[in-house]
Design an enzyme around this catalytic site. Structure first.
Site, PDB file in Angstrom:
ATOM      1  N   GLU A  74       0.816  -1.216  -0.200  1.00 43.61           N
ATOM      2  CA  GLU A  74      -0.019   0.423  -0.356  1.00 43.61           C
ATOM      3  C   GLU A  74       1.336   1.093   0.289  1.00 43.61           C
ATOM      4  O   GLU A  74       0.744   2.216  -0.516  1.00 43.61           O
ATOM      5  CB  GLU A  74      -0.963  -0.092   0.853  1.00 43.61           C
ATOM      6  CG  GLU A  74      -1.936  -1.309   0.906  1.00 43.61           C
ATOM      7  CD  GLU A  74      -1.568  -1.794   1.934  1.00 43.61           C
ATOM      8  OE1 GLU A  74      -0.542  -2.462   1.672  1.00 43.61           O
ATOM      9  OE2 GLU A  74      -2.100  -3.347   1.374  1.00 43.61           O
ATOM     10  N   HIS A 143     -10.641  -5.999   9.362  1.00 42.06           N
ATOM     11  CA  HIS A 143     -11.488  -6.072   8.374  1.00 42.06           C
ATOM     12  C   HIS A 143     -12.696  -5.417   8.307  1.00 42.06           C
ATOM     13  O   HIS A 143     -13.651  -5.679   7.430  1.00 42.06           O
ATOM     14  CB  HIS A 143     -10.908  -7.225   7.365  1.00 42.06           C
ATOM     15  CG  HIS A 143      -9.462  -8.187   7.055  1.00 42.06           C
ATOM     16  ND1 HIS A 143      -9.552  -8.233   8.463  1.00 42.06           N
ATOM     17  CD2 HIS A 143      -9.330  -7.663   5.703  1.00 42.06           C
ATOM     18  CE1 HIS A 143      -7.968  -9.135   7.193  1.00 42.06           C
ATOM     19  NE2 HIS A 143      -8.475  -8.497   6.121  1.00 42.06           N
TER      20      HIS A 143
END
Lengths: 346, 338
Positions: A74, A143
């Protein structure tokens, strides 16, 4: 151009209906056709079409130079997007889960959000950071978070959070065209995905052609006179469900869909509270130091005599549990929203 | 060690240094790690002399890799150590954000309480020292918003000496935010070695707020660097005939809301001051909680004084960004006039 400040039309109305994910993809495709500097990059966004269908079909339409699968890095690809944006491109970078922001927060905050300011306004960073948020499907505490309170606290980026297909399209169009970095947070539960819990509000009318929803404008998703529910994203759907139920008892609930957190439409909040005098904030982010505190503080700061009662419904300050029963216990679902509304009316 | 007993007039940086020394003497599982903390003694000299006395295996100079520092500390904690990490400047904490919020904050919960994470992360934070970009941030709201972390910030040398030892003794991860603009403010500190500092009872608990100046007309809640500003504002307000109570929160997560609520029920008015941007900040949470808890006691808007929703500015205009005496007094006047 269609400017939409009104809630999505009722199901009875004629027109074309799309899922939220298809509406989002349509906006991206239309902007990519209109402006060749727009491109999309992220993990599994090309061949797979985005794990939450945020990019389905775009690779076939625009090819691998504009729809780019990145390595699982990322910091690397968000840094790449920042660089491309400062050089005149309009990248859309997808952070697969908002929960993963921690591995790239230096790029997001110290670079994406600050370059415009640090350059004395000389350098613009016209990029969109899309990211999936929210729980309700047993994906555990790493998540399932929304974390929009964290993004909103950090100066230098706009933050938008659509709750329905038309806004998903209109806010994406605005985000791509904005010269500031915009964080676009889509809840997995509103996308209309066949493998998620069925949600009748995730498919609705979407204007064809160009559709722009201005950033920074809340929408009254349901007008009412007894109590204001200030909320956003999937919680708008829950609040509307509860409002429908309570209408049968003669309780008239106004649901305000914030749609943008930065800028925050304080005028809309204050106008609604001035009318109903009762406030419930429903937020699928952690209770403390987040959106719900800011909304209440904004009202109290303006005029505490506006309010006769206030409640907040949010995630308690614990990691989000994996077990379905425990997860549902912490999420701001119908029973807790209804309890809070009854509480401020008591 | 005779120079390290009795009451001494020392700056906060020295008080933390002595607190670290006490903790290392008390428990040989305590070790320090960070960038330039060993040979150099830290850029603010907070760890000065500790590597010389405790060796390079207990005071470890790390590479410039914040994610690695915190990740290593997590592993050490799981293996029974009590690591104390230094993040050299507030703005450098973001590369370690995943390790802190996704791993460190959640492992105790994810293991269903089977593992403890006694990690302290020391962070010099805040502005007012004329630093360059990324060196004056106040990121506390992000970490307070994260379930599973404790956050504290001393405002004076005596608290700094005590609280660093309490933080190290905590079984949970603690972010220890050191107001760098106050590092050199001196005060009397009893630095006699004593295990009593670890007793969290009474008003000395790590997470207890403290009324540092009693008053009757209005309450200012502050922590870390803005406590001194709030005290100065209270002094000026007194000259103008207003009695201002000042609360040093000391702890940001959890916040001792009982002490604030008790004060507001007496004064009916509240101002919150911190350096971080007020938007979605700690002041918002305090305003919301006090509204919930003291709804019928509040007689005026709760005003927040703090950073603007813009990145921390360059040094030559930082005085306009910081919640200085004038801005706090302006809020005090506005609330009293309501």
């Amino acid at each position: 151009m269609t400017l939409t400040d009104t809630p999505p039309a009722s199901r009875a109305q004629a027109g074309r209906r799309l899922s939220t994910s298809k509406a989002m993809v349509e906006a991206i495709a239309q902007e990519m056709e209109r402006d060749e500097s727009v491109f999309y990059l992220g993990e599994d966004v090309a061949a797979y079409g985005g794990i939450f269908s945020s990019t389905t079909g775009l690779l076939e339409q625009f090819g691998p130079k504009r729809i780019i699968d990145t390595p699982i890095s990322e910091t690397g690809f968000i840094g790449l997007a920042v660089g491309a944006a400062t050089e005149g491109m309009r990248p859309i970078a997808e952070l697969m889960f908002a929960d993963f922001m921690g591995v790239c927060l230096d790029q997001i905050y110290n670079h994406m959000a600050k370059i415009h300011y640090f350059s004395g306004g000389r350098v613009k960073v016209p990029m969109v950071l899309t990211t999936a948020v929210g729980g309700g499907y047993s994906d555990g505490g790493q998540h399932s978070q929304t974390l929009w309170g964290t993004f909103a606290h950090l100066p230098g980026m706009k933050v938008v959070v659509p709750s329905n297909p038309a806004d998903a399209k209109g806010l994406m169009t605005s985000a791509i065209r904005d010269d500031s970095p915009v964080v676009y947070m889509f809840h997995k539960g509103i996308m209309g995905l066949p493998w998620m819990a069925k949600n009748r509000r995730s498919i609705d009318l979407v204007p064809e052609g160009e559709h722009v929803v201005p950033i920074g404008k809340a929408a009254i998703a349901r007008a009412g006179s007894d109590v204001t529910v200030v909320t956003l994203s999937l919680s708008v759907h829950h609040a509307l469900d509860v409002a429908d139920t309570l209408a049968g008892e003669g309780i008239d609930v106004e649901v305000l869909d914030l749609r943008s957190l930065v800028p925050l439409d304080r005028e809309a909040i204050l106008a609604s509270v001035a009318k109903t005098r009762r406030l419930v904030v429903v937020d699928e982010d952690y209770l403390s130091f987040g959106l719900s505190g800011e909304v209440v503080a904004s009202v109290v700061e303006s005029d505490p005599s506006l309010l006769t009662a206030v409640r907040r419904v949010a995630l308690p300050d614990v990691p989000i549990p994996y077990a379905r029963s425990l997860e549902y216990a912490v999420l701001p679902r119908h029973d807790r929203i209804e309890g809070a509304i009854r509480g401020v009316l008591a | 060690m005779s120079e390290n007993t009795g009451t001494q007039r020392i700056p906060m940086a020295k008080a933390i240094n002595l607190g670290l020394r006490r903790s290392m003497e008390r428990d040989d599982k305590v070790l320090l790690m960070g960038e330039d903390i060993g040979r150099l003694g830290g850029v603010f000299r907070v760890t000065d002399g500790l590597q010389k006395d405790f060796g390079t295996t207990r005071v470890v100079d790390t590479p410039l890799a914040e994610s690695g520092i915190i990740g290593t500390a997590i592993g050490l904690a799981l293996a029974g150590y009590r690591p104390v990490c230094e993040i050299q400047f507030d703005g450098f904490i973001f590369p370690a954000y995943d390790q802190i919020t996704t791993q460190l904050a959640k492992l105790h919960y994810r293991s269903r309480g089977r593992v403890e994470l006694p990690v302290v992360i020391r962070v010099p934070y805040g502005g007012g020292i004329g630093a360059v970009e990324h060196h004056s941030e106040s990121p506390e709201a992000l970490f307070a918003h994260t379930a599973g972390l404790r956050l504290v910030s001393p405002a004076n040398p005596a608290d700094a000496f005590t609280m660093i030892q309490q933080a190290i003794a905590s079984p949970d991860p603690v972010l220890f935010l050191e107001p760098k603009a106050r590092y050199w403010d001196k005060a009397d500190v009893d630095v006699t070695a004593a295990d009593q500092v670890l007793d969290l009872g009474g008003g000395n608990g790590l997470h207890r707020a403290r009324v540092v100046r009693p008053g009757t007309d209005l309450t200012i809640a502050a922590y870390g660097p803005t406590v001194a500003t709030a005290m100065a504002a209270a002094t000026v307000a007194e000259q103008e005939g207003h009695s201002v109570e000042v609360i040093d929160l000391r702890s940001i997560s959890p916040i001792d809301f009982d002490t604030i609520a008790d004060s507001v029920r007496r004064t009916h008015r509240l101002v919150v001051a911190h350096e971080a941007p007020v938007f979605f900040g700690a002041g918002a949470e305090i305003a919301a909680r006090i509204t919930e808890q003291c709804f019928y006691s509040l007689e005026a808007p709760v005003l927040r004084v703090g950073g603007f929703h813009a990145p921390y500015p360059v040094a030559n205009i930082e005085e306009d960004y910081l919640p200085n005496l004038d801005r706090v007094l302006h809020a005090v006047d506005a609330v009293l006039a309501h």
